[in-house]
Design a protein around this motif. Structure first.
Motif, PDB file in Angstrom:
ATOM      1  N   VAL A   1     -24.732  52.518   7.390  1.00  0.00           N
ATOM      2  CA  VAL A   1     -23.705  52.754   8.416  1.00  0.00           C
ATOM      3  C   VAL A   1     -22.308  52.478   7.851  1.00  0.00           C
ATOM      4  N   PRO A   2     -21.311  53.184   8.395  1.00  0.00           N
ATOM      5  CA  PRO A   2     -19.945  52.934   7.928  1.00  0.00           C
ATOM      6  C   PRO A   2     -19.384  51.577   8.372  1.00  0.00           C
ATOM      7  N   LYS A   3     -19.855  51.071   9.513  1.00  0.00           N
ATOM      8  CA  LYS A   3     -19.325  49.800  10.015  1.00  0.00           C
ATOM      9  C   LYS A   3     -20.455  48.921  10.528  1.00  0.00           C
ATOM     10  N   TYR A   4     -20.293  47.638  10.289  1.00  0.00           N
ATOM     11  CA  TYR A   4     -21.243  46.665  10.835  1.00  0.00           C
ATOM     12  C   TYR A   4     -20.517  45.339  11.013  1.00  0.00           C
ATOM     13  N   VAL A   5     -21.048  44.526  11.903  1.00  0.00           N
ATOM     14  CA  VAL A   5     -20.566  43.161  12.082  1.00  0.00           C
ATOM     15  C   VAL A   5     -21.807  42.274  12.077  1.00  0.00           C
ATOM     16  N   LEU A   6     -21.784  41.243  11.244  1.00  0.00           N
ATOM     17  CA  LEU A   6     -22.897  40.315  11.138  1.00  0.00           C
ATOM     18  C   LEU A   6     -22.542  39.042  11.901  1.00  0.00           C
ATOM     19  N   VAL A   7     -23.325  38.736  12.929  1.00  0.00           N
ATOM     20  CA  VAL A   7     -23.112  37.558  13.768  1.00  0.00           C
ATOM     21  C   VAL A   7     -24.278  36.601  13.541  1.00  0.00           C
ATOM     22  N   ALA A   8     -23.954  35.356  13.205  1.00  0.00           N
ATOM     23  CA  ALA A   8     -24.993  34.344  12.989  1.00  0.00           C
ATOM     24  C   ALA A   8     -24.908  33.281  14.082  1.00  0.00           C
ATOM     25  N   PHE A   9     -26.084  32.841  14.518  1.00  0.00           N
ATOM     26  CA  PHE A   9     -26.187  31.761  15.501  1.00  0.00           C
ATOM     27  C   PHE A   9     -26.734  30.537  14.793  1.00  0.00           C
ATOM     28  N   HIS A  10     -26.188  29.380  15.149  1.00  0.00           N
ATOM     29  CA  HIS A  10     -26.630  28.137  14.529  1.00  0.00           C
ATOM     30  C   HIS A  10     -26.803  27.052  15.581  1.00  0.00           C
ATOM     31  N   ALA A  11     -27.847  26.273  15.423  1.00  0.00           N
ATOM     32  CA  ALA A  11     -28.088  25.066  16.216  1.00  0.00           C
ATOM     33  C   ALA A  11     -28.906  24.122  15.344  1.00  0.00           C
ATOM     34  N   SER A  12     -28.831  22.847  15.652  1.00  0.00           N
ATOM     35  CA  SER A  12     -29.547  21.852  14.855  1.00  0.00           C
ATOM     36  C   SER A  12     -31.060  22.027  14.990  1.00  0.00           C
TER      37      SER A  12
ATOM     38  N   LEU B   1     -31.810  31.143  12.779  1.00  0.00           N
ATOM     39  CA  LEU B   1     -33.166  30.591  12.780  1.00  0.00           C
ATOM     40  C   LEU B   1     -33.739  30.603  14.191  1.00  0.00           C
ATOM     41  N   PRO B   2     -35.055  30.551  14.329  1.00  0.00           N
ATOM     42  CA  PRO B   2     -35.684  30.568  15.656  1.00  0.00           C
ATOM     43  C   PRO B   2     -35.133  29.469  16.565  1.00  0.00           C
ATOM     44  N   GLY B   3     -34.774  29.863  17.787  1.00  0.00           N
ATOM     45  CA  GLY B   3     -34.262  28.917  18.764  1.00  0.00           C
ATOM     46  C   GLY B   3     -32.771  28.684  18.687  1.00  0.00           C
ATOM     47  N   SER B   4     -32.082  29.437  17.829  1.00  0.00           N
ATOM     48  CA  SER B   4     -30.635  29.247  17.671  1.00  0.00           C
ATOM     49  C   SER B   4     -29.826  29.912  18.780  1.00  0.00           C
ATOM     50  N   GLY B   5     -30.443  30.838  19.524  1.00  0.00           N
ATOM     51  CA  GLY B   5     -29.756  31.484  20.639  1.00  0.00           C
ATOM     52  C   GLY B   5     -29.411  32.944  20.430  1.00  0.00           C
ATOM     53  N   LYS B   6     -29.892  33.531  19.336  1.00  0.00           N
ATOM     54  CA  LYS B   6     -29.510  34.909  19.036  1.00  0.00           C
ATOM     55  C   LYS B   6     -29.957  35.916  20.082  1.00  0.00           C
ATOM     56  N   SER B   7     -31.034  35.618  20.813  1.00  0.00           N
ATOM     57  CA  SER B   7     -31.512  36.564  21.829  1.00  0.00           C
ATOM     58  C   SER B   7     -30.513  36.732  22.968  1.00  0.00           C
TER      59      SER B   7
ATOM     60  N   MET C   1     -19.650  33.232  13.248  1.00  0.00           N
ATOM     61  CA  MET C   1     -20.645  32.170  13.418  1.00  0.00           C
ATOM     62  C   MET C   1     -20.517  31.609  14.827  1.00  0.00           C
ATOM     63  N   VAL C   2     -21.628  31.604  15.557  1.00  0.00           N
ATOM     64  CA  VAL C   2     -21.670  31.024  16.895  1.00  0.00           C
ATOM     65  C   VAL C   2     -22.478  29.735  16.808  1.00  0.00           C
ATOM     66  N   VAL C   3     -21.832  28.612  17.082  1.00  0.00           N
ATOM     67  CA  VAL C   3     -22.521  27.328  17.075  1.00  0.00           C
ATOM     68  C   VAL C   3     -22.996  27.058  18.495  1.00  0.00           C
ATOM     69  N   ASN C   4     -24.303  27.039  18.656  1.00  0.00           N
ATOM     70  CA  ASN C   4     -24.923  26.895  19.969  1.00  0.00           C
ATOM     71  C   ASN C   4     -25.507  25.494  20.095  1.00  0.00           C
TER      72      ASN C   4
ATOM     73  N   PHE D   1     -35.932  23.082  18.122  1.00  0.00           N
ATOM     74  CA  PHE D   1     -37.329  22.724  18.400  1.00  0.00           C
ATOM     75  C   PHE D   1     -37.542  22.523  19.899  1.00  0.00           C
ATOM     76  N   LYS D   2     -36.637  21.811  20.555  1.00  0.00           N
ATOM     77  CA  LYS D   2     -36.742  21.607  22.007  1.00  0.00           C
ATOM     78  C   LYS D   2     -36.709  22.944  22.753  1.00  0.00           C
ATOM     79  N   ARG D   3     -35.840  23.827  22.324  1.00  0.00           N
ATOM     80  CA  ARG D   3     -35.743  25.150  22.972  1.00  0.00           C
ATOM     81  C   ARG D   3     -37.040  25.940  22.804  1.00  0.00           C
ATOM     82  N   LEU D   4     -37.590  25.904  21.608  1.00  0.00           N
ATOM     83  CA  LEU D   4     -38.824  26.655  21.359  1.00  0.00           C
ATOM     84  C   LEU D   4     -39.986  26.088  22.163  1.00  0.00           C
ATOM     85  N   LEU D   5     -40.040  24.767  22.291  1.00  0.00           N
ATOM     86  CA  LEU D   5     -41.095  24.155  23.114  1.00  0.00           C
ATOM     87  C   LEU D   5     -40.972  24.593  24.566  1.00  0.00           C
TER      88      LEU D   5
END
Length: 190
Positions: free
Chosen positions: A109-120, A17-23, A165-168, A125-129
């Motif tokens: 593609v023959p191979k992929y890895v799905l990485v998810a970022f999570h934050a409360s 989700l937006p602001g989770s740190g995926k960038s 899963m990366v918990v940020n 919201f604070k990060r996006l502000l």
């Protein structure tokens, strides 16, 4: 008519989700010379091409229109074409939001890895502000509406299927960067 071959063999797919740190994942990969395609940037490009201001409302409308016109994998199709144009075997695609997008990439593609970022929500919201990008929400109500739109696209299901899963939460940017650097190293070697 010339048939263009795609040399992509492996995709590193990033969701959250937006602001989770995926960038941070994309920035780290880019520093290593890995091409990064940001799906949100594709929607922002469409807004600029139409002469529209890059606001959350305009981007939401464009993303919805693209999916209605070209199917739910519309932005994934454009992102994959951009990845193919790099001529590389490995690329990062940042910003998956739906199972249809995930399925599209899986079929390409023959191979992929799905990485998810999570934050409360409060952390995000604070990060996006503080980030202050012109399409970021300015109020809690706007933030909730944006999250709901993302969830309506299906991002929750994509996050649930992540390989990693990366918990940020409660870590510094430097700590997150170190986590991502190690993660990227292990994915590339694996």
């Amino acid at each position: 008519m010339t048939l263009r071959l795609c040399s992509i063999e492996k995709l590193l797919l990033v969701t959250g989700l937006p602001g989770s740190g995926k960038s941070i994942f994309g920035k780290t990969a880019s520093r290593r010379g890995i091409p990064v395609i940001n799906m949100g940037d594709i929607v922002r490009e469409h807004a600029r091409e139409r002469g529209l201001k890059v606001t959350d409302q305009n981007l939401g409308t464009i993303a919805t229109e693209l999916r209605q016109k070209l199917g739910k994998a519309a932005i994934a199709i454009i992102a994959f074409e951009k990845a193919c144009q790099t001529g590389r075997k490995l690329a990062v695609i940042e910003g998956l939001r739906s199972l249809e997008e995930l399925d599209y990439f899986r079929g390409k593609v023959p191979k992929y890895v799905l990485v998810a970022f999570h934050a409360s929500p409060s952390t995000r919201f604070k990060r996006l502000l503080s980030r202050g990008r012109e399409d970021d929400p300015k109020t809690w109500e706007e933030f909730e509406l944006r999250d709901r739109r993302e969830l309506d696209f299906g991002i929750g299901s994509v996050i649930a299927l992540a390989d990693i899963m990366v918990v940020n939460e409660n870590i510094t940017l430097e700590q997150l960067s170190a986590v991502v650097e190690n993660l990227l190293e292990s994915i590339i070697e694996g």
